[in-house]
Design a protein around this motif. Structure first.
Motif, PDB file in Angstrom:
ATOM      1  N   ILE A 253      73.802  28.539  48.763  1.00 54.35           N
ATOM      2  CA  ILE A 253      73.083  27.777  47.739  1.00 54.35           C
ATOM      3  C   ILE A 253      71.595  28.098  47.781  1.00 54.35           C
ATOM      4  O   ILE A 253      70.962  28.372  46.751  1.00 54.35           O
ATOM      5  CB  ILE A 253      73.314  26.263  47.933  1.00 54.35           C
ATOM      6  N   ASP A 254      71.022  28.084  48.983  1.00 55.56           N
ATOM      7  CA  ASP A 254      69.593  28.386  49.120  1.00 55.56           C
ATOM      8  C   ASP A 254      69.281  29.821  48.703  1.00 55.56           C
ATOM      9  O   ASP A 254      68.256  30.090  48.066  1.00 55.56           O
ATOM     10  CB  ASP A 254      69.149  28.162  50.567  1.00 55.56           C
ATOM     11  N   ALA A 255      70.163  30.747  49.069  1.00 54.76           N
ATOM     12  CA  ALA A 255      69.920  32.161  48.771  1.00 54.76           C
ATOM     13  C   ALA A 255      69.898  32.423  47.272  1.00 54.76           C
ATOM     14  O   ALA A 255      69.001  33.116  46.765  1.00 54.76           O
ATOM     15  CB  ALA A 255      70.992  33.023  49.446  1.00 54.76           C
ATOM     16  N   PHE A 256      70.869  31.884  46.548  1.00 54.39           N
ATOM     17  CA  PHE A 256      70.902  32.117  45.108  1.00 54.39           C
ATOM     18  C   PHE A 256      69.773  31.371  44.391  1.00 54.39           C
ATOM     19  O   PHE A 256      69.296  31.816  43.344  1.00 54.39           O
ATOM     20  CB  PHE A 256      72.262  31.713  44.538  1.00 54.39           C
ATOM     21  N   THR A 257      69.336  30.271  44.979  1.00 57.34           N
ATOM     22  CA  THR A 257      68.211  29.545  44.382  1.00 57.34           C
ATOM     23  C   THR A 257      66.928  30.354  44.481  1.00 57.34           C
ATOM     24  O   THR A 257      66.226  30.563  43.485  1.00 57.34           O
ATOM     25  CB  THR A 257      68.017  28.185  45.077  1.00 57.34           C
ATOM     26  N   ILE A 258      66.621  30.826  45.686  1.00 62.03           N
ATOM     27  CA  ILE A 258      65.380  31.580  45.873  1.00 62.03           C
ATOM     28  C   ILE A 258      65.497  32.989  45.310  1.00 62.03           C
ATOM     29  O   ILE A 258      64.493  33.622  44.968  1.00 62.03           O
ATOM     30  CB  ILE A 258      65.004  31.640  47.378  1.00 62.03           C
ATOM     31  N   GLY A 259      66.724  33.488  45.173  1.00 60.35           N
ATOM     32  CA  GLY A 259      66.908  34.846  44.679  1.00 60.35           C
ATOM     33  C   GLY A 259      66.933  34.962  43.168  1.00 60.35           C
ATOM     34  O   GLY A 259      66.559  36.005  42.614  1.00 60.35           O
ATOM     35  N   ILE A 260      67.359  33.897  42.479  1.00 54.77           N
ATOM     36  CA  ILE A 260      67.527  33.985  41.024  1.00 54.77           C
ATOM     37  C   ILE A 260      66.816  32.855  40.281  1.00 54.77           C
ATOM     38  O   ILE A 260      65.982  33.100  39.402  1.00 54.77           O
ATOM     39  CB  ILE A 260      69.032  33.984  40.664  1.00 54.77           C
ATOM     40  N   TRP A 261      67.144  31.608  40.628  1.00 50.54           N
ATOM     41  CA  TRP A 261      66.640  30.481  39.841  1.00 50.54           C
ATOM     42  C   TRP A 261      65.123  30.350  39.937  1.00 50.54           C
ATOM     43  O   TRP A 261      64.424  30.264  38.921  1.00 50.54           O
ATOM     44  CB  TRP A 261      67.319  29.187  40.303  1.00 50.54           C
ATOM     45  N   ILE A 262      64.603  30.345  41.157  1.00 52.67           N
ATOM     46  CA  ILE A 262      63.155  30.210  41.344  1.00 52.67           C
ATOM     47  C   ILE A 262      62.393  31.358  40.681  1.00 52.67           C
ATOM     48  O   ILE A 262      61.395  31.119  39.985  1.00 52.67           O
ATOM     49  CB  ILE A 262      62.804  30.112  42.841  1.00 52.67           C
ATOM     50  N   PRO A 263      62.815  32.618  40.851  1.00 51.58           N
ATOM     51  CA  PRO A 263      62.092  33.707  40.181  1.00 51.58           C
ATOM     52  C   PRO A 263      62.039  33.572  38.662  1.00 51.58           C
ATOM     53  O   PRO A 263      61.041  33.945  38.040  1.00 51.58           O
ATOM     54  CB  PRO A 263      62.881  34.959  40.596  1.00 51.58           C
ATOM     55  N   ILE A 264      63.102  33.042  38.062  1.00 54.82           N
ATOM     56  CA  ILE A 264      63.084  32.854  36.606  1.00 54.82           C
ATOM     57  C   ILE A 264      62.006  31.847  36.216  1.00 54.82           C
ATOM     58  O   ILE A 264      61.213  32.079  35.287  1.00 54.82           O
ATOM     59  CB  ILE A 264      64.468  32.391  36.106  1.00 54.82           C
ATOM     60  N   LEU A 265      61.937  30.730  36.938  1.00 51.78           N
ATOM     61  CA  LEU A 265      60.930  29.715  36.622  1.00 51.78           C
ATOM     62  C   LEU A 265      59.521  30.204  36.956  1.00 51.78           C
ATOM     63  O   LEU A 265      58.572  29.933  36.212  1.00 51.78           O
ATOM     64  CB  LEU A 265      61.238  28.420  37.376  1.00 51.78           C
ATOM     65  N   ILE A 266      59.392  30.912  38.062  1.00 53.68           N
ATOM     66  CA  ILE A 266      58.091  31.487  38.416  1.00 53.68           C
ATOM     67  C   ILE A 266      57.627  32.442  37.321  1.00 53.68           C
ATOM     68  O   ILE A 266      56.444  32.463  36.939  1.00 53.68           O
ATOM     69  CB  ILE A 266      58.178  32.227  39.769  1.00 53.68           C
ATOM     70  N   SER A 267      58.555  33.228  36.789  1.00 48.53           N
ATOM     71  CA  SER A 267      58.210  34.183  35.730  1.00 48.53           C
ATOM     72  C   SER A 267      57.695  33.468  34.489  1.00 48.53           C
ATOM     73  O   SER A 267      56.725  33.910  33.858  1.00 48.53           O
ATOM     74  CB  SER A 267      59.435  35.037  35.372  1.00 48.53           C
ATOM     75  N   LEU A 268      58.341  32.361  34.137  1.00 49.35           N
ATOM     76  CA  LEU A 268      57.897  31.604  32.964  1.00 49.35           C
ATOM     77  C   LEU A 268      56.507  31.015  33.183  1.00 49.35           C
ATOM     78  O   LEU A 268      55.676  30.997  32.267  1.00 49.35           O
ATOM     79  CB  LEU A 268      58.902  30.492  32.656  1.00 49.35           C
ATOM     80  N   SER A 269      56.246  30.540  34.390  1.00 48.80           N
ATOM     81  CA  SER A 269      54.922  29.968  34.663  1.00 48.80           C
ATOM     82  C   SER A 269      53.842  31.047  34.640  1.00 48.80           C
ATOM     83  O   SER A 269      52.755  30.837  34.090  1.00 48.80           O
ATOM     84  CB  SER A 269      54.928  29.242  36.013  1.00 48.80           C
ATOM     85  N   ILE A 270      54.141  32.205  35.220  1.00 51.13           N
ATOM     86  CA  ILE A 270      53.169  33.307  35.213  1.00 51.13           C
ATOM     87  C   ILE A 270      52.930  33.794  33.791  1.00 51.13           C
ATOM     88  O   ILE A 270      51.795  34.080  33.394  1.00 51.13           O
ATOM     89  CB  ILE A 270      53.667  34.459  36.110  1.00 51.13           C
ATOM     90  N   ARG A 271      54.008  33.882  33.016  1.00 48.74           N
ATOM     91  CA  ARG A 271      53.871  34.329  31.631  1.00 48.74           C
ATOM     92  C   ARG A 271      52.949  33.416  30.839  1.00 48.74           C
ATOM     93  O   ARG A 271      52.077  33.878  30.094  1.00 48.74           O
ATOM     94  CB  ARG A 271      55.254  34.360  30.970  1.00 48.74           C
ATOM     95  N   GLU A 272      53.138  32.103  30.993  1.00 50.68           N
ATOM     96  CA  GLU A 272      52.313  31.159  30.249  1.00 50.68           C
ATOM     97  C   GLU A 272      50.866  31.187  30.729  1.00 50.68           C
ATOM     98  O   GLU A 272      49.935  31.096  29.930  1.00 50.68           O
ATOM     99  CB  GLU A 272      52.885  29.743  30.383  1.00 50.68           C
ATOM    100  N   LEU A 273      50.678  31.301  32.032  1.00 49.55           N
ATOM    101  CA  LEU A 273      49.323  31.322  32.578  1.00 49.55           C
ATOM    102  C   LEU A 273      48.545  32.558  32.143  1.00 49.55           C
ATOM    103  O   LEU A 273      47.362  32.473  31.803  1.00 49.55           O
ATOM    104  CB  LEU A 273      49.374  31.272  34.109  1.00 49.55           C
ATOM    105  N   SER A 274      49.216  33.697  32.151  1.00 47.66           N
ATOM    106  CA  SER A 274      48.505  34.960  31.934  1.00 47.66           C
ATOM    107  C   SER A 274      48.694  35.546  30.548  1.00 47.66           C
ATOM    108  O   SER A 274      48.098  36.574  30.232  1.00 47.66           O
ATOM    109  CB  SER A 274      48.956  35.991  32.978  1.00 47.66           C
ATOM    110  N   ASN A 275      49.544  34.905  29.707  1.00 47.13           N
ATOM    111  CA  ASN A 275      49.794  35.423  28.359  1.00 47.13           C
ATOM    112  C   ASN A 275      50.234  36.882  28.448  1.00 47.13           C
ATOM    113  O   ASN A 275      49.648  37.772  27.828  1.00 47.13           O
ATOM    114  CB  ASN A 275      48.538  35.291  27.494  1.00 47.13           C
ATOM    115  N   SER A 276      51.285  37.105  29.237  1.00 48.61           N
ATOM    116  CA  SER A 276      51.706  38.468  29.536  1.00 48.61           C
ATOM    117  C   SER A 276      53.184  38.676  29.224  1.00 48.61           C
ATOM    118  O   SER A 276      53.862  37.775  28.718  1.00 48.61           O
ATOM    119  CB  SER A 276      51.437  38.788  31.011  1.00 48.61           C
ATOM    120  N   SER A 277      53.679  39.843  29.551  1.00 51.47           N
ATOM    121  CA  SER A 277      55.056  40.227  29.265  1.00 51.47           C
ATOM    122  C   SER A 277      56.049  39.429  30.101  1.00 51.47           C
ATOM    123  O   SER A 277      55.942  39.370  31.332  1.00 51.47           O
ATOM    124  CB  SER A 277      55.242  41.721  29.549  1.00 51.47           C
TER     125      SER A 277
END
Length: 305
Positions: A253-277
């Motif tokens: 459970i922890d592995a799939f969370t940090i491997g997939i779910w968290i990166p997706i949310l991190i990507s959305l936050s970075i995208r909004e912050l930096s107005n990037s791809s």
């Protein structure tokens, strides 16, 4: 890197960086990526009026993460990161109680005051551990994901360009510099500090749900053991407890969370912050998340042995 003045918004007439994907003044999409055909990655183009309530934002982080980070980005100091941190720590405390509920201590009857102290100590210890893991681990992971985003989209340079250096007061846009048709009067997105940690820590909200799920799994799946006293907690008496296959389930459970779910949310936050791809940030974040999952979970003895 090209700067402001090379990409004029067709709706509000304000100038944006040439590599901007969304107008920083009115929210109109200037460039569209194929990955945005998936609803979770679609950019929000609505007029922003006021930030949603903190509990609504937490709900959106599970159901509409793109909308959650879009809303948080407009008022980053209102991000529910610290509330998520507190709730997660409380759940960790309950998880500690779930672990100890399967341990019978002969010298401490279940309804005795001494057993109460043991359970209370377990709750406090796991609460503190959960708080530290979320805060220290979260900040460390954000730093790592940010390094990947720097390679993918020049994340730090974009933040400095949009919001100034950390701790530096961003010069406000004057009305004369902007089109009167701009929705965000005075360039709302520009007139606040980056506060990237407050926003990006929200990406760890999935642990609220997953910790609750793990508590249920522990209560149902962990075997009961009986030990003479606490000195025998790490002894042959407790072997069935620590060799239970439930630990493998928890690690997966922890592995799939940090491997997939968290990166997706991190990507959305970075995208909004930096107005990037979206796509480029997602690729770097998933790569980092999968590496962390393999190193910290799939290489554990529970999988190797």
């Amino acid at each position: 890197m090209s700067t402001v003045g090379a990409n004029r918004c067709p709706r509000c007439g304000n100038d944006n960086r040439v590599d901007s994907f969304v107008c920083a003044f009115c929210g109109k999409r200037l460039r569209v990526e194929k990955i945005e055909n998936f609803s979770i990655f679609k950019r929000i183009e609505e007029d922003f009026t006021s930030p949603a309530r903190w509990y609504v934002l937490i709900l959106w982080l599970f159901t509409k993460p793109n909308r959650a980070f879009w809303s948080i980005n407009h008022k980053r100091k209102k991000a529910p990161a610290y509330k998520i941190m507190l709730f997660n720590a409380l759940l960790y405390g309950l998880m500690g109680l779930a672990f100890f509920s399967h341990i019978n201590i002969l010298t401490m009857p279940s309804l005795s005051i001494y057993r109460f102290y043991i359970d209370l100590a377990a709750f406090i210890a796991f609460f503190a551990f959960g708080f530290a893991v979320y805060l220290i681990g979260g900040v460390l992971l954000i730093w790592i994901f940010s390094r990947g985003a720097n390679i993918a989209v020049d994340f730090s340079e974009r933040l400095e360009s949009r919001f100034g250096k950390e701790g530096e007061e961003k010069e406000k846009y004057s009305e004369a510099e902007m089109s009167p048709f701009s929705i965000y009067k005075g360039g709302t997105l520009h007139q606040q500090q980056a506060k990237k940690y407050s926003m990006m820590l929200c990406a760890f909200a999935p642990y609220l749900l997953l910790t609750a799920v793990k508590i249920v799994i522990i209560l149902i799946g962990m075997p009961n053991i009986t030990i003479p006293d606490m000195d025998f907690l790490v002894s042959p008496f407790s072997d069935p407890y620590f060799t239970s296959p439930v630990w493998v389930v928890l690690d997966v459970i922890d592995a799939f969370t940090i491997g997939i779910w968290i990166p997706i949310l991190i990507s959305l936050s970075i995208r909004e912050l930096s107005n990037s791809s979206t796509f480029r940030v997602l690729v770097s974040s998933l790569a980092i998340g999968i590496i962390i999952a393999v190193l910290f979970y799939f290489l554990r003895p529970t999988f190797i042995l």
